[in-house]
Design a protein around this motif. Structure first.
Motif, PDB file in Angstrom:
ATOM      1  N   ALA A 104      72.451  11.026  43.977  1.00 45.75           N
ATOM      2  CA  ALA A 104      72.189  12.250  44.737  1.00 45.75           C
ATOM      3  C   ALA A 104      71.074  11.995  45.750  1.00 45.75           C
ATOM      4  O   ALA A 104      71.128  12.481  46.891  1.00 45.75           O
ATOM      5  N   GLY A 105      70.073  11.201  45.342  1.00 48.53           N
ATOM      6  CA  GLY A 105      68.973  10.871  46.235  1.00 48.53           C
ATOM      7  C   GLY A 105      69.470  10.115  47.458  1.00 48.53           C
ATOM      8  O   GLY A 105      69.069  10.411  48.592  1.00 48.53           O
ATOM      9  N   SER A 106      70.370   9.153  47.237  1.00 53.30           N
ATOM     10  CA  SER A 106      70.909   8.369  48.352  1.00 53.30           C
ATOM     11  C   SER A 106      71.829   9.229  49.221  1.00 53.30           C
ATOM     12  O   SER A 106      71.842   9.091  50.449  1.00 53.30           O
ATOM     13  N   PHE A 107      72.585  10.111  48.566  1.00 43.78           N
ATOM     14  CA  PHE A 107      73.469  11.013  49.313  1.00 43.78           C
ATOM     15  C   PHE A 107      72.637  11.818  50.319  1.00 43.78           C
ATOM     16  O   PHE A 107      72.964  11.897  51.503  1.00 43.78           O
ATOM     17  N   LEU A 108      71.512  12.348  49.827  1.00 44.15           N
ATOM     18  CA  LEU A 108      70.646  13.148  50.701  1.00 44.15           C
ATOM     19  C   LEU A 108      70.008  12.303  51.803  1.00 44.15           C
ATOM     20  O   LEU A 108      69.898  12.734  52.955  1.00 44.15           O
ATOM     21  N   LYS A 109      69.612  11.062  51.420  1.00 44.61           N
ATOM     22  CA  LYS A 109      69.010  10.174  52.426  1.00 44.61           C
ATOM     23  C   LYS A 109      70.007   9.905  53.557  1.00 44.61           C
ATOM     24  O   LYS A 109      69.647   9.953  54.737  1.00 44.61           O
ATOM     25  N   ARG A 110      71.253   9.643  53.192  1.00 47.57           N
ATOM     26  CA  ARG A 110      72.269   9.365  54.223  1.00 47.57           C
ATOM     27  C   ARG A 110      72.478  10.583  55.110  1.00 47.57           C
ATOM     28  O   ARG A 110      72.625  10.473  56.311  1.00 47.57           O
ATOM     29  N   ARG A 111      72.485  11.779  54.503  1.00 47.88           N
ATOM     30  CA  ARG A 111      72.678  13.001  55.296  1.00 47.88           C
ATOM     31  C   ARG A 111      71.529  13.199  56.279  1.00 47.88           C
ATOM     32  O   ARG A 111      71.686  13.783  57.329  1.00 47.88           O
ATOM     33  N   LEU A 112      70.323  12.723  55.887  1.00 45.25           N
ATOM     34  CA  LEU A 112      69.161  12.855  56.760  1.00 45.25           C
ATOM     35  C   LEU A 112      68.989  11.619  57.640  1.00 45.25           C
ATOM     36  O   LEU A 112      67.931  11.397  58.229  1.00 45.25           O
ATOM     37  N   SER A 113      70.056  10.785  57.711  1.00 43.93           N
ATOM     38  CA  SER A 113      70.090   9.604  58.585  1.00 43.93           C
ATOM     39  C   SER A 113      69.091   8.507  58.220  1.00 43.93           C
ATOM     40  O   SER A 113      68.708   7.722  59.077  1.00 43.93           O
ATOM     41  N   PHE A 114      68.661   8.450  56.944  1.00 42.11           N
ATOM     42  CA  PHE A 114      67.858   7.315  56.485  1.00 42.11           C
ATOM     43  C   PHE A 114      68.828   6.164  56.211  1.00 42.11           C
ATOM     44  O   PHE A 114      69.843   6.365  55.551  1.00 42.11           O
ATOM     45  N   GLU A 115      68.515   4.973  56.732  1.00 41.58           N
ATOM     46  CA  GLU A 115      69.359   3.808  56.460  1.00 41.58           C
ATOM     47  C   GLU A 115      69.217   3.389  55.004  1.00 41.58           C
ATOM     48  O   GLU A 115      68.230   3.725  54.359  1.00 41.58           O
ATOM     49  N   ARG A 116      70.202   2.636  54.507  1.00 47.12           N
ATOM     50  CA  ARG A 116      70.121   2.108  53.150  1.00 47.12           C
ATOM     51  C   ARG A 116      68.845   1.249  53.039  1.00 47.12           C
ATOM     52  O   ARG A 116      68.608   0.363  53.860  1.00 47.12           O
ATOM     53  N   GLY A 117      68.035   1.548  52.031  1.00 45.36           N
ATOM     54  CA  GLY A 117      66.821   0.779  51.794  1.00 45.36           C
ATOM     55  C   GLY A 117      65.606   1.279  52.563  1.00 45.36           C
ATOM     56  O   GLY A 117      64.482   0.864  52.288  1.00 45.36           O
ATOM     57  N   GLN A 118      65.834   2.174  53.511  1.00 48.58           N
ATOM     58  CA  GLN A 118      64.704   2.750  54.254  1.00 48.58           C
ATOM     59  C   GLN A 118      63.868   3.612  53.308  1.00 48.58           C
ATOM     60  O   GLN A 118      64.417   4.364  52.505  1.00 48.58           O
ATOM     61  N   LYS A 119      62.540   3.485  53.433  1.00 50.36           N
ATOM     62  CA  LYS A 119      61.644   4.180  52.497  1.00 50.36           C
ATOM     63  C   LYS A 119      61.666   5.694  52.677  1.00 50.36           C
ATOM     64  O   LYS A 119      61.590   6.191  53.795  1.00 50.36           O
ATOM     65  N   ALA A 120      61.744   6.399  51.564  1.00 51.58           N
ATOM     66  CA  ALA A 120      61.560   7.850  51.563  1.00 51.58           C
ATOM     67  C   ALA A 120      60.533   8.121  50.462  1.00 51.58           C
ATOM     68  O   ALA A 120      60.891   8.333  49.314  1.00 51.58           O
ATOM     69  N   PRO A 121      59.233   8.050  50.818  1.00 52.32           N
ATOM     70  CA  PRO A 121      58.169   8.148  49.813  1.00 52.32           C
ATOM     71  C   PRO A 121      58.327   9.362  48.906  1.00 52.32           C
ATOM     72  O   PRO A 121      58.739  10.425  49.373  1.00 52.32           O
ATOM     73  N   LEU A 122      58.004   9.198  47.654  1.00 53.42           N
ATOM     74  CA  LEU A 122      58.123  10.205  46.590  1.00 53.42           C
ATOM     75  C   LEU A 122      59.589  10.486  46.239  1.00 53.42           C
ATOM     76  O   LEU A 122      59.966  10.444  45.076  1.00 53.42           O
ATOM     77  N   TRP A 123      60.411  10.738  47.256  1.00 55.51           N
ATOM     78  CA  TRP A 123      61.822  11.012  46.988  1.00 55.51           C
ATOM     79  C   TRP A 123      62.476   9.816  46.289  1.00 55.51           C
ATOM     80  O   TRP A 123      63.193   9.970  45.295  1.00 55.51           O
ATOM     81  N   ASP A 124      62.216   8.595  46.811  1.00 56.94           N
ATOM     82  CA  ASP A 124      62.769   7.374  46.216  1.00 56.94           C
ATOM     83  C   ASP A 124      62.339   7.210  44.762  1.00 56.94           C
ATOM     84  O   ASP A 124      63.075   6.677  43.939  1.00 56.94           O
ATOM     85  N   GLN A 125      61.102   7.651  44.467  1.00 54.09           N
ATOM     86  CA  GLN A 125      60.577   7.417  43.112  1.00 54.09           C
ATOM     87  C   GLN A 125      60.936   8.534  42.144  1.00 54.09           C
ATOM     88  O   GLN A 125      60.963   8.321  40.941  1.00 54.09           O
ATOM     89  N   LEU A 126      61.203   9.717  42.672  1.00 56.52           N
ATOM     90  CA  LEU A 126      61.398  10.850  41.764  1.00 56.52           C
ATOM     91  C   LEU A 126      62.862  11.216  41.506  1.00 56.52           C
ATOM     92  O   LEU A 126      63.191  11.801  40.480  1.00 56.52           O
ATOM     93  N   ASN A 127      63.785  10.848  42.429  1.00 48.70           N
ATOM     94  CA  ASN A 127      65.161  11.321  42.266  1.00 48.70           C
ATOM     95  C   ASN A 127      65.776  10.918  40.922  1.00 48.70           C
ATOM     96  O   ASN A 127      66.444  11.710  40.274  1.00 48.70           O
ATOM     97  N   PHE A 128      65.544   9.681  40.507  1.00 49.49           N
ATOM     98  CA  PHE A 128      66.155   9.231  39.256  1.00 49.49           C
ATOM     99  C   PHE A 128      65.556   9.944  38.045  1.00 49.49           C
ATOM    100  O   PHE A 128      66.244  10.249  37.069  1.00 49.49           O
ATOM    101  N   VAL A 129      64.239  10.219  38.125  1.00 48.49           N
ATOM    102  CA  VAL A 129      63.560  10.852  37.002  1.00 48.49           C
ATOM    103  C   VAL A 129      63.978  12.331  36.880  1.00 48.49           C
ATOM    104  O   VAL A 129      64.160  12.855  35.778  1.00 48.49           O
ATOM    105  N   LEU A 130      64.186  12.985  38.007  1.00 39.72           N
ATOM    106  CA  LEU A 130      64.637  14.382  37.969  1.00 39.72           C
ATOM    107  C   LEU A 130      66.032  14.454  37.344  1.00 39.72           C
ATOM    108  O   LEU A 130      66.302  15.303  36.487  1.00 39.72           O
TER     109      LEU A 130
END
Ligand code: CTP
Ligand code: MG
Length: 175
Positions: A104-130
């Motif tokens: 879900a975190g990656s799905f949202l990153k792609r929708r916001l035009s973040f490339e694969r592997g591009q940093k999304a601070p906090l979001w990258d670290q919290l999506n799996f834990v949520l």
């Protein structure tokens, strides 16, 4: 032991299988992407090449294994929240939830035009834990202080694990 230390220990013991699942996905994941290369209506990938089937299965499996081992080790220590079966189920749910949250975190990153592997601070670290907390909530809900510890400690721990993994790769250590 003061109750604060107990809260931290219980919180980290609870979420540990999710960390192990997430690290395993990164360690073992490669090959066929979950989205099969498909794109969303915005022309961007659904999840991207960073989410593979192998990573997904490794994440769920190792979280399940970690939960089971933890349940076994914690028996009669006073730290256990149930029997081995409960820990096995919790491990599975934490792993499956972590993988779904990560997707879900990656799905949202792609929708916001973040490339694969591009940093999304906090979001990258919290999506799996949520995701892990939501799925595990079916059988166990930590106390509010424990949840707070998990949410505050996770970004730091996650970055530390990533850094260690990166260092290890630099030294060409296969694991
Ligand atoms: N990985 C995988 N399958 C998964 C999760 C992770 O194969 N289900 C592997 C991929 O090699 C990925 C790496 O673990 O590149 C690190 O995971 P993550 O940081 O979540 O992915 P990113 O490459 O950063 O992609 P994104 O921008 O979508 O987060
Ligand atoms: Mg990443």
């Amino acid at each position: 032991m003061t109750s604060i230390i107990l809260i931290v220990i219980n919180a980290l013991l609870f979420i540990l299988p999710a960390y192990i699942g997430n690290s395993s996905a990164a360690l073992f994941g490669h090959g066929k992407p979950v989205d099969g290369g498909r794109v969303w209506s915005d022309g961007k990938r659904l999840f991207g090449d960073g989410k593979t089937w192998l990573g997904l299965f490794a994440g769920v499996f190792f979280a399940f294994a970690a939960g089971t081992v933890e349940g076994f080790l914690l028996q009669n220590t006073g730290f256990e929240i149930g029997g081995i079966e409960k820990y096995a189920v919790l491990g599975f749910l934490l792993g499956a939830g972590a993988m779904v949250g990560d997707l879900a975190g990656s799905f949202l990153k792609r929708r916001l035009s973040f490339e694969r592997g591009q940093k999304a601070p906090l979001w990258d670290q919290l999506n799996f834990v949520l995701g892990a907390l939501v799925f595990a909530g079916l059988v166990f809900i930590p106390s509010w202080p424990e949840l707070l510890v998990i949410l505050i400690a996770t970004p730091g721990i996650h970055l530390l694990i990533n850094w260690i993994g990166h260092e290890l790769k630099c030294k060409n250590v296969p694991w």
